[in-house]
Enzyme design. Structure first.
Site, PDB file in Angstrom:
ATOM      1  N   ALA A  12      -2.121 -36.149 -12.603  1.00 24.66           N
ATOM      2  CA  ALA A  12      -0.838 -35.591 -13.605  1.00 24.66           C
ATOM      3  C   ALA A  12      -1.429 -34.047 -14.437  1.00 24.66           C
ATOM      4  CB  ALA A  12      -1.360 -36.511 -14.731  1.00 24.66           C
ATOM      5  N   ARG A  17      -5.164 -23.442 -14.373  1.00 30.24           N
ATOM      6  CA  ARG A  17      -6.108 -22.306 -14.734  1.00 30.24           C
ATOM      7  C   ARG A  17      -5.685 -22.048 -12.450  1.00 30.24           C
ATOM      8  NH1 ARG A  17     -11.235 -24.911 -16.379  1.00 30.24           N
ATOM      9  NH2 ARG A  17     -10.127 -26.807 -16.276  1.00 30.24           N
ATOM     10  N   GLY A  84      -4.923 -36.720 -22.107  1.00 31.86           N
ATOM     11  CA  GLY A  84      -6.069 -36.734 -21.460  1.00 31.86           C
ATOM     12  C   GLY A  84      -6.671 -38.346 -20.502  1.00 31.86           C
ATOM     13  N   ASN A 176     -21.074 -35.479 -16.070  1.00 34.27           N
ATOM     14  CA  ASN A 176     -20.322 -36.339 -16.614  1.00 34.27           C
ATOM     15  C   ASN A 176     -19.733 -35.882 -14.723  1.00 34.27           C
ATOM     16  OD1 ASN A 176     -18.783 -38.718 -15.364  1.00 34.27           O
ATOM     17  ND2 ASN A 176     -17.559 -38.053 -17.033  1.00 34.27           N
ATOM     18  N   ARG A 306      -1.002 -22.649  16.416  1.00 36.46           N
ATOM     19  CA  ARG A 306       0.044 -22.796  15.213  1.00 36.46           C
ATOM     20  C   ARG A 306       0.046 -24.292  15.828  1.00 36.46           C
ATOM     21  NH1 ARG A 306       4.378 -18.391  14.788  1.00 36.46           N
ATOM     22  NH2 ARG A 306       4.734 -20.246  12.776  1.00 36.46           N
ATOM     23  N   LYS A 324       2.547 -20.774  19.321  1.00 39.93           N
ATOM     24  CA  LYS A 324       3.288 -21.624  18.675  1.00 39.93           C
ATOM     25  C   LYS A 324       4.144 -22.801  19.310  1.00 39.93           C
ATOM     26  CE  LYS A 324       7.199 -21.418  16.534  1.00 39.93           C
ATOM     27  NZ  LYS A 324       8.706 -21.128  16.378  1.00 39.93           N
ATOM     28  N   ASN A 359      11.526 -15.745  21.264  1.00 43.26           N
ATOM     29  CA  ASN A 359      12.225 -17.114  20.974  1.00 43.26           C
ATOM     30  C   ASN A 359      12.757 -17.235  20.222  1.00 43.26           C
ATOM     31  OD1 ASN A 359       9.438 -16.642  19.026  1.00 43.26           O
ATOM     32  ND2 ASN A 359       9.431 -18.346  19.078  1.00 43.26           N
TER      33      ASN A 359
HETATM   34  C1  UD1 Z   1     -13.328 -34.150 -17.277  1.00 40.20           C
HETATM   35  C2  UD1 Z   1     -14.259 -35.292 -17.970  1.00 40.20           C
HETATM   36  C3  UD1 Z   1     -16.033 -34.730 -18.313  1.00 40.20           C
HETATM   37  C4  UD1 Z   1     -15.750 -34.536 -16.151  1.00 40.20           C
HETATM   38  C5  UD1 Z   1     -14.800 -33.813 -16.071  1.00 40.20           C
HETATM   39  C6  UD1 Z   1     -15.384 -33.977 -14.433  1.00 40.20           C
HETATM   40  C7  UD1 Z   1     -13.003 -36.608 -19.941  1.00 40.20           C
HETATM   41  C8  UD1 Z   1     -12.616 -36.910 -21.033  1.00 40.20           C
HETATM   42  N1  UD1 Z   1     -13.945 -35.605 -19.760  1.00 40.20           N
HETATM   43  O1  UD1 Z   1     -12.840 -33.587 -17.926  1.00 40.20           O
HETATM   44  O2  UD1 Z   1     -17.053 -35.698 -18.790  1.00 40.20           O
HETATM   45  O3  UD1 Z   1     -16.980 -34.122 -16.581  1.00 40.20           O
HETATM   46  O4  UD1 Z   1     -13.134 -34.782 -15.351  1.00 40.20           O
HETATM   47  O5  UD1 Z   1     -14.199 -33.301 -14.301  1.00 40.20           O
HETATM   48  O6  UD1 Z   1     -12.821 -37.213 -18.952  1.00 40.20           O
HETATM   49  N2  UD1 Z   1      -6.218 -36.261 -15.672  1.00 40.20           N
HETATM   50  C9  UD1 Z   1      -4.830 -36.661 -16.250  1.00 40.20           C
HETATM   51  N3  UD1 Z   1      -4.286 -36.529 -16.841  1.00 40.20           N
HETATM   52  C10 UD1 Z   1      -4.420 -35.614 -17.888  1.00 40.20           C
HETATM   53  C11 UD1 Z   1      -5.541 -35.355 -18.044  1.00 40.20           C
HETATM   54  C12 UD1 Z   1      -6.956 -35.659 -16.554  1.00 40.20           C
HETATM   55  O7  UD1 Z   1      -4.509 -37.447 -15.133  1.00 40.20           O
HETATM   56  O8  UD1 Z   1      -4.007 -36.470 -19.457  1.00 40.20           O
HETATM   57  C13 UD1 Z   1      -6.441 -35.453 -14.622  1.00 40.20           C
HETATM   58  C14 UD1 Z   1      -6.185 -33.720 -14.092  1.00 40.20           C
HETATM   59  O9  UD1 Z   1      -5.335 -34.561 -13.744  1.00 40.20           O
HETATM   60  C15 UD1 Z   1      -7.791 -34.111 -13.038  1.00 40.20           C
HETATM   61  C16 UD1 Z   1      -8.037 -34.819 -13.636  1.00 40.20           C
HETATM   62  O10 UD1 Z   1      -7.905 -36.045 -14.661  1.00 40.20           O
HETATM   63  O11 UD1 Z   1      -7.687 -34.838 -11.893  1.00 40.20           O
HETATM   64  C17 UD1 Z   1      -9.923 -34.301 -14.928  1.00 40.20           C
HETATM   65  O12 UD1 Z   1      -8.851 -33.380 -15.801  1.00 40.20           O
HETATM   66  P1  UD1 Z   1      -9.803 -31.955 -16.489  1.00 40.20           P
HETATM   67  O13 UD1 Z   1      -8.872 -32.161 -17.701  1.00 40.20           O
HETATM   68  O14 UD1 Z   1     -10.515 -31.243 -14.962  1.00 40.20           O
HETATM   69  O15 UD1 Z   1     -10.829 -33.060 -16.817  1.00 40.20           O
HETATM   70  P2  UD1 Z   1     -11.384 -32.973 -17.934  1.00 40.20           P
HETATM   71  O16 UD1 Z   1     -11.052 -33.852 -19.180  1.00 40.20           O
HETATM   72  O17 UD1 Z   1     -11.521 -31.567 -18.909  1.00 40.20           O
END
Ligand code: UD1
Ligand code: CA
Length: 432
Positions: A12, A17, A84, A176, A306, A324, A359
């Site tokens: 989500a 970035r 989150g 993690n 292609r 192609k 083509n």
């Molecule tokens: C998370 C972990 C962190 C870990 C890292 C590895 C948590 C709180 N932290 O970090 O410990 O080292 O991943 O990549 O879990 N996403 C959602 N919904 C949200 C937020 C994120 O679907 O509300 C999805 C993002 O699309 C992505 C994944 O979750 O695919 C990770 O999100 P990201 O923000 O990159 O990770 P962190 O929360 O920074």
């Protein structure tokens, strides 16, 4: 191998970035999207169902995923707003129900995890008897990942996010990866109890780990042997790193099936390409998804195949040739400087250097047919649609007008190309 019941893919997030504006999980990677690679990881575990949590660009992501292999087993859950990783799982609670069995959580931006690592994860979870297992790594650069805090005896205690960590915790090398297998019953019990009292004001899925430990459940952390598997794609730089690893894997699969790839470091073969044994792929060639190449063919150097290109056994496509949506019959060749688009070539057709299949008339694409044994001379332009009969020849530099039908065995030359009348029906001059 124990099979998980549910795999949840978190996809989500916005991916700010990346700086591309498009949903990150749809970024192209060796011939398919980032998310398609992850869905494949999920389906490889043979779960009963896969849930994809979507938010940013949800409609676009869902639409793209509808075309994936195994799409019928995917359910979508919307997460709005994105509060989150824990919140993402909370949004799945209605779908999960009170006892969802074993739940594996994957991220939509981690395309490199191997089947072997995920199987180890599921096995480790099964051995905890109702606890959880997670994947970790010890990379040289922790990249802002959460750190794994262990007790003196090595048991996992909790995960601390970089933004919440003390200097001592920041010094921990083990990070993690965000990939877990949970006893679903425990997961759904703890999810509603998470708090967002942290630096990012988010609900952290990582906090479930500390809660399980406090509840005397075992949490097993498996350190990946190869931390390249841990590459998560946050920027286009990471995407390029992931591309290199996946490309190498794709090429190795072909090589192990008997495809000669002279220089893997300059060869680009997408996922979803078929190549027969003993075919040579020479350096600096680009072969896109969906291309089918038979046995004993030669491709490159510097060839571009292609979508829709099909080469039958023994066909050859050489330097600076683009193909192609075209079919090469057995032993047909285009060895130098040509564009073959929307064409059907029979058996043992020769396409001379510099040939162009024109083509596209600016509005529509048209096809050309070149029958068995025909010889298309150097620098010929075939303005589609054109039909070149069996064993027919075009002279160097011929421009064959739209709608032309060159009968079998005839030679056409000039601009616009016309039938060459041979004196007394003699042989074609060798100069042509
Ligand atoms: C998370 C972990 C962190 C870990 C890292 C590895 C948590 C709180 N932290 O970090 O410990 O080292 O991943 O990549 O879990 N996403 C959602 N919904 C949200 C937020 C994120 O679907 O509300 C999805 C993002 O699309 C992505 C994944 O979750 O695919 C990770 O999100 P990201 O923000 O990159 O990770 P962190 O929360 O920074
Ligand atoms: Ca985040």
């Amino acid at each position: 191998m124990p099979r998980p019941d549910t795999v949840v893919i978190l996809a989500a997030g916005q991916g700010t970035r990346m700086k591309t504006g498009a949903p990150k999980v749809l970024a192209p990677l060796v011939g398919r999207s980032l998310l398609a690679w992850v869905v494949d990881q999920a389906l490889g575990l043979e779960p009963k169902r896969v849930i994809v949590v979507v938010g940013h660009g949800a409609d676009e992501v869902q639409q793209a995923a509808a075309g994936f292999e195994g799409a019928d087993r995917i359910r979508f859950v919307r997460q709005e707003p994105q509060n989150g990783t824990g919140h993402a799982l909370q949004c799945c609670l209605p779908e999960l129900g009170p006892d969802p069995g074993v739940v594996v959580v994957l991220y939509g931006d981690m395309p490199l995890l191997t089947r072997a690592s995920l199987e180890r994860l599921v096995e480790a979870q099964a051995a905890t008897g109702g606890g959880a297992a997670m994947l970790t790594a010890k990379p040289a650069d922790p990249r802002g990942f959460g750190r794994v805090v262990r007790r003196a005896d090595g048991a996992v205690l909790r995960i601390v996010e970089q933004k919440d960590a003390t200097p001592d915790e920041l010094a921990v090398r083990e990070v993690n990866l965000g990939v877990y297998a949970f006893a679903g019953r425990e997961l759904v019990r703890h999810l509603p109890l998470l708090s967002n009292d942290n630096a990012q004001k988010e609900y952290y899925l990582t906090d479930v780990v500390a809660r399980l430990v406090a509840d005397s459940k075992r949490v097993e952390a498996l350190v990946l042997d190869d931390d390249r598997e841990a590459i998560g794609v946050n920027t286009l730089v990471h995407l390029a790193e992931a591309r290199a690893v996946l490309q190498r894997r794709v090429l190795e699969e072909h090589m192990l099936r008997g495809v000669w790839i002279e220089d893997p470091s300059t060869t680009y073969v997408d996922w979803g390409v078929k190549i027969g044994a003993r075919t040579h792929v020479l350096p600096c060639s680009v072969i896109r998804s969906g291309v089918v190449i038979g046995e004993d063919c030669e491709v490159g150097p510097f060839a571009h195949l292609r979508g829709g290109a099909v080469l039958e056994d023994g066909a050859a496509v050489g330097n600076f040739v683009e193909v192609k949506n075209s079919h090469f019959g057995p032993r047909s060749k285009a060895k130098h400087l040509a564009y073959v688009g929307d064409a059907d070539l029979g058996v043992k057709v020769n396409i001379g250097a510099g040939t162009v299949f024109a083509n596209y008339d600016g509005k529509h694409k048209h096809r050309c047919v070149v029958e068995d044994g025909a010889f298309v001379g150097s620098g010929t332009v075939l303005v589609a649609p054109v039909h070149v009969g069996r064993g027919a020849t075009t002279g160097a530099g011929a421009v064959v007008k739209r709608g032309s039908d060159i009968p079998a065995g005839e030679t056409w030359i000039g601009v616009p190309a016309k039938k060459l009348e041979k004196p007394n029906g003699g042989p074609t001059p060798a100069a042509l």
